[in-house]
Scaffold this motif. Structure first.
Motif, PDB file in Angstrom:
ATOM      1  N   GLU A   1      -4.736 -31.384 -28.927  1.00 40.74           N
ATOM      2  CA  GLU A   1      -3.728 -30.746 -28.283  1.00 40.74           C
ATOM      3  C   GLU A   1      -3.874 -31.067 -26.609  1.00 40.74           C
ATOM      4  N   GLN A   2      -5.155 -31.316 -26.197  1.00 39.13           N
ATOM      5  CA  GLN A   2      -5.086 -31.419 -24.664  1.00 39.13           C
ATOM      6  C   GLN A   2      -4.599 -32.780 -24.421  1.00 39.13           C
ATOM      7  N   SER A   3      -3.977 -32.808 -23.005  1.00 39.70           N
ATOM      8  CA  SER A   3      -3.587 -34.115 -22.467  1.00 39.70           C
ATOM      9  C   SER A   3      -4.721 -34.939 -22.279  1.00 39.70           C
ATOM     10  N   ARG A   4      -4.187 -36.135 -22.161  1.00 41.75           N
ATOM     11  CA  ARG A   4      -5.274 -37.325 -22.033  1.00 41.75           C
ATOM     12  C   ARG A   4      -5.905 -37.294 -20.346  1.00 41.75           C
ATOM     13  N   PHE A   5      -5.020 -36.497 -19.543  1.00 46.57           N
ATOM     14  CA  PHE A   5      -5.393 -36.481 -18.361  1.00 46.57           C
ATOM     15  C   PHE A   5      -6.730 -35.641 -18.144  1.00 46.57           C
ATOM     16  N   VAL A   6      -7.191 -35.035 -19.178  1.00 47.90           N
ATOM     17  CA  VAL A   6      -8.336 -34.070 -19.063  1.00 47.90           C
ATOM     18  C   VAL A   6      -9.623 -35.134 -18.942  1.00 47.90           C
ATOM     19  N   PHE A   7      -9.437 -36.411 -19.339  1.00 50.02           N
ATOM     20  CA  PHE A   7     -10.570 -37.575 -19.350  1.00 50.02           C
ATOM     21  C   PHE A   7     -10.621 -38.033 -17.872  1.00 50.02           C
ATOM     22  N   LEU A   8      -9.669 -37.751 -16.943  1.00 48.55           N
ATOM     23  CA  LEU A   8      -9.584 -38.190 -15.718  1.00 48.55           C
ATOM     24  C   LEU A   8     -10.502 -37.245 -14.893  1.00 48.55           C
ATOM     25  N   ILE A   9     -10.764 -35.861 -15.379  1.00 43.67           N
ATOM     26  CA  ILE A   9     -11.562 -34.940 -14.652  1.00 43.67           C
ATOM     27  C   ILE A   9     -13.030 -35.380 -14.697  1.00 43.67           C
ATOM     28  N   ASP A  10     -13.307 -35.805 -15.797  1.00 47.76           N
ATOM     29  CA  ASP A  10     -14.781 -36.360 -15.986  1.00 47.76           C
ATOM     30  C   ASP A  10     -14.633 -37.900 -15.834  1.00 47.76           C
ATOM     31  N   ILE A  11     -14.104 -38.470 -14.704  1.00 44.79           N
ATOM     32  CA  ILE A  11     -13.960 -39.874 -14.364  1.00 44.79           C
ATOM     33  C   ILE A  11     -15.083 -40.659 -14.682  1.00 44.79           C
ATOM     34  N   TRP A  12     -16.300 -40.332 -14.045  1.00 40.87           N
ATOM     35  CA  TRP A  12     -17.511 -40.925 -14.516  1.00 40.87           C
ATOM     36  C   TRP A  12     -17.904 -41.373 -15.679  1.00 40.87           C
ATOM     37  N   THR A  13     -17.886 -40.484 -16.566  1.00 40.46           N
ATOM     38  CA  THR A  13     -18.340 -40.553 -17.812  1.00 40.46           C
ATOM     39  C   THR A  13     -16.994 -41.618 -18.700  1.00 40.46           C
ATOM     40  N   THR A  14     -15.881 -41.283 -18.276  1.00 44.92           N
ATOM     41  CA  THR A  14     -14.675 -42.114 -18.654  1.00 44.92           C
ATOM     42  C   THR A  14     -15.067 -43.532 -18.503  1.00 44.92           C
ATOM     43  N   ILE A  15     -15.330 -44.092 -17.073  1.00 45.52           N
ATOM     44  CA  ILE A  15     -15.516 -45.271 -16.652  1.00 45.52           C
ATOM     45  C   ILE A  15     -16.829 -45.749 -17.400  1.00 45.52           C
ATOM     46  N   LEU A  16     -17.928 -45.013 -17.569  1.00 40.87           N
ATOM     47  CA  LEU A  16     -18.957 -45.557 -18.222  1.00 40.87           C
ATOM     48  C   LEU A  16     -18.706 -45.964 -19.663  1.00 40.87           C
ATOM     49  N   ASP A  17     -17.941 -45.023 -20.433  1.00 42.83           N
ATOM     50  CA  ASP A  17     -17.511 -45.261 -21.712  1.00 42.83           C
ATOM     51  C   ASP A  17     -16.730 -46.444 -22.122  1.00 42.83           C
ATOM     52  N   LEU A  18     -16.025 -47.058 -21.079  1.00 43.66           N
ATOM     53  CA  LEU A  18     -15.241 -48.083 -21.099  1.00 43.66           C
ATOM     54  C   LEU A  18     -15.742 -49.400 -21.495  1.00 43.66           C
ATOM     55  N   ARG A  19     -15.302 -50.319 -22.354  1.00 43.98           N
ATOM     56  CA  ARG A  19     -15.707 -51.443 -22.810  1.00 43.98           C
ATOM     57  C   ARG A  19     -15.901 -52.312 -21.628  1.00 43.98           C
ATOM     58  N   TRP A  20     -16.519 -53.514 -21.405  1.00 50.73           N
ATOM     59  CA  TRP A  20     -16.649 -54.412 -20.472  1.00 50.73           C
ATOM     60  C   TRP A  20     -15.498 -55.137 -19.830  1.00 50.73           C
ATOM     61  N   ARG A  21     -14.523 -55.504 -20.777  1.00 53.83           N
ATOM     62  CA  ARG A  21     -13.556 -56.038 -20.374  1.00 53.83           C
ATOM     63  C   ARG A  21     -12.361 -55.203 -19.592  1.00 53.83           C
ATOM     64  N   TYR A  22     -12.243 -53.745 -19.796  1.00 48.68           N
ATOM     65  CA  TYR A  22     -11.660 -52.922 -19.326  1.00 48.68           C
ATOM     66  C   TYR A  22     -12.500 -52.338 -18.009  1.00 48.68           C
ATOM     67  N   LYS A  23     -13.713 -52.354 -17.906  1.00 49.99           N
ATOM     68  CA  LYS A  23     -14.198 -51.843 -16.866  1.00 49.99           C
ATOM     69  C   LYS A  23     -14.225 -53.126 -15.734  1.00 49.99           C
ATOM     70  N   MET A  24     -14.500 -54.245 -16.077  1.00 55.21           N
ATOM     71  CA  MET A  24     -14.117 -55.326 -14.850  1.00 55.21           C
ATOM     72  C   MET A  24     -12.900 -55.361 -14.548  1.00 55.21           C
ATOM     73  N   THR A  25     -11.710 -55.230 -15.151  1.00 56.96           N
ATOM     74  CA  THR A  25     -10.486 -55.109 -14.909  1.00 56.96           C
ATOM     75  C   THR A  25     -10.200 -54.165 -13.955  1.00 56.96           C
ATOM     76  N   ILE A  26     -10.759 -52.935 -14.091  1.00 51.56           N
ATOM     77  CA  ILE A  26     -10.824 -51.974 -13.130  1.00 51.56           C
ATOM     78  C   ILE A  26     -11.639 -52.028 -11.945  1.00 51.56           C
ATOM     79  N   PHE A  27     -12.788 -53.015 -11.954  1.00 40.42           N
ATOM     80  CA  PHE A  27     -13.362 -53.360 -10.933  1.00 40.42           C
ATOM     81  C   PHE A  27     -12.621 -54.334  -9.852  1.00 40.42           C
ATOM     82  N   ILE A  28     -11.901 -55.266 -10.572  1.00 41.18           N
ATOM     83  CA  ILE A  28     -11.363 -56.279  -9.668  1.00 41.18           C
ATOM     84  C   ILE A  28     -10.273 -55.758  -9.072  1.00 41.18           C
ATOM     85  N   SER A  29      -9.396 -54.729 -10.194  1.00 42.48           N
ATOM     86  CA  SER A  29      -8.131 -54.126  -9.651  1.00 42.48           C
ATOM     87  C   SER A  29      -8.434 -53.333  -8.423  1.00 42.48           C
TER      88      SER A  29
END
Length: 370
Positions: free
Chosen positions: A38-66
């Motif tokens: 029921e909750q919006s997926r934007f709630v994961f942005l509140i805990d952005i640190w854990t969200t970034i850590l849980d991402l796979r390496w390909r997504y993390k490197m994409t965010i890093f470069i971007s």
């Protein structure tokens, strides 16, 4: 022949689907999917640190470069706008006495290069801010502060991802199968676990959960009902000296959920045994959890593990991991209930009678007449 092949194919598909229906995979990943959240997926942005850590390496490197390229290009546009508004660009034909906000910015490319040099503190010295423009000074300060924040966050996320204790868990391995055999005169379920590194796990603790579907007396069906499974190690299940492979075992007594299972019926059971190992990594002092699971097809009744520790001529102890999951067939009662009945029968035999409630009493009399 066709019916035989069809039955074999059907049984193979059934067995394959049953093997896949497990909550925890062999490498410890949880196979669960969340639906209709029921909750919006934007709630994961509140805990952005854990969200970034849980991402796979390909997504993390994409965010890093971007993050870096995006900030460089964005501030490059701002620097270009400052030069455009102040009429520092060559197309405005500035006079010889004109002092620009930023020296040697001739277009969008040079503005992008100046943005990159400013944020990563390269400072080639060819392009620089002058004191004639307060807007450029403010923009320089703002970009420097924001660049430090982006650099700290992204580099910290990469470092935290590399040093997570989750990677340490990959050097802890469990045996492929669990076995059931006698140990110390008791019927036990045994599992072997090994530490592939010489560094220890401090304060290790082993426990298990039996997941199965149960029906309550009220008629409620509970899927994935959890039952505690106590595991024991010869040295105790607390503060293990985890330098060599250990064999942990669960005693199948009357309080065990395996007590009413038998060698002939265990494959018909529907359960999943999840085993956990918690500990603290010696090098980083970070907590670590390793887990695996066993389904009925992976529990071998009437087997024990082959020995893997030996002593060399030089006096060193050698662990042969080739025999880590190797099992040997041994004589084992086909059910725990039979073993307990056998022990009770032997105990009655030692007493000299079969029925404890029946005792023949003989009274001696001394009134014998001659």
């Amino acid at each position: 022949m066709f019916n035989y092949l069809r039955q074999r194919f059907t049984s193979h598909l059934r067995e394959r689907s049953r093997r896949r229906a497990r909550l925890v995979s062999k490498d410890g990943r949880c196979n669960i999917e969340f639906g209709n959240v029921e909750q919006s997926r934007f709630v994961f942005l509140i805990d952005i640190w854990t969200t970034i850590l849980d991402l796979r390496w390909r997504y993390k490197m994409t965010i890093f470069i971007s993050a870096f390229l995006g900030s460089w290009f964005l501030f490059g546009l701002l620097w270009y706008m400052v030069a455009y508004i102040h009429k520092d660009l060559p197309e405005f034909n500035p006079s010889i006495n004109h002092t620009p906000c930023v020296e040697n910015i001739n277009g969008l490319t040079s503005a992008f290069l100046f943005s990159l040099e400013t944020q990563v503190t390269i400072g080639y010295g060819f392009r620089c801010v002058t004191e004639q423009c307060a807007t450029a000074i403010f923009l320089l300060i703002f970009q420097s502060i924001l660049g430090v924040i982006i650099n700290s966050f992204m580099c910290g996320a990469i470092l935290a991802k590399i040093s997570r204790s989750k990677n340490r868990a990959k050097t802890i391995t469990f045996s492929k199968n669990a076995v059931i055999s006698k140990r110390g005169g008791k019927l036990c379920l045994l599992i072997r676990v090994a530490n592939l590194r010489k560094s220890l796990l401090i304060g290790s603790h082993i426990y298990g959960k039996l997941l199965k579907t149960t029906i309550t007396p009220e008629g409620e069906t509970i899927i994935l009902d959890q039952v505690n499974i106590e595991f024991v190690v010869d040295a105790g299940n607390e503060n293990l000296f985890f330098i060599s492979p250990l064999t942990i075992y669960h005693i199948i007594d009357k309080n065990s959920p395996f007590f009413h299972m038998a060698a002939e019926t265990i494959l018909q059971q529907d359960f999943e045994l999840v085993v956990f190992l918690d500990g603290t990594v010696e090098a980083t002092s970070a907590t670590c959890q390793v887990r695996t699971s066993y389904i009925p097809e992976e529990v071998l009744w009437g087997y024990r593990f082959a020995p893997i520790v030996s002593k060399t001529k030089e006096g060193k102890y050698r662990v042969d991991f080739q025999n880590f999951s190797k099992t040997v067939a041994v004589e084992t009662p086909h059910c725990a209930f039979c073993l307990y009945n056998e022990k009770e029968a032997k105990a009655k035999e030692k007493k000299g009678y079969d029925n404890p409630g029946f005792v023949l009493e003989v009274s001696e009399t001394s009134d014998t007449k001659m």
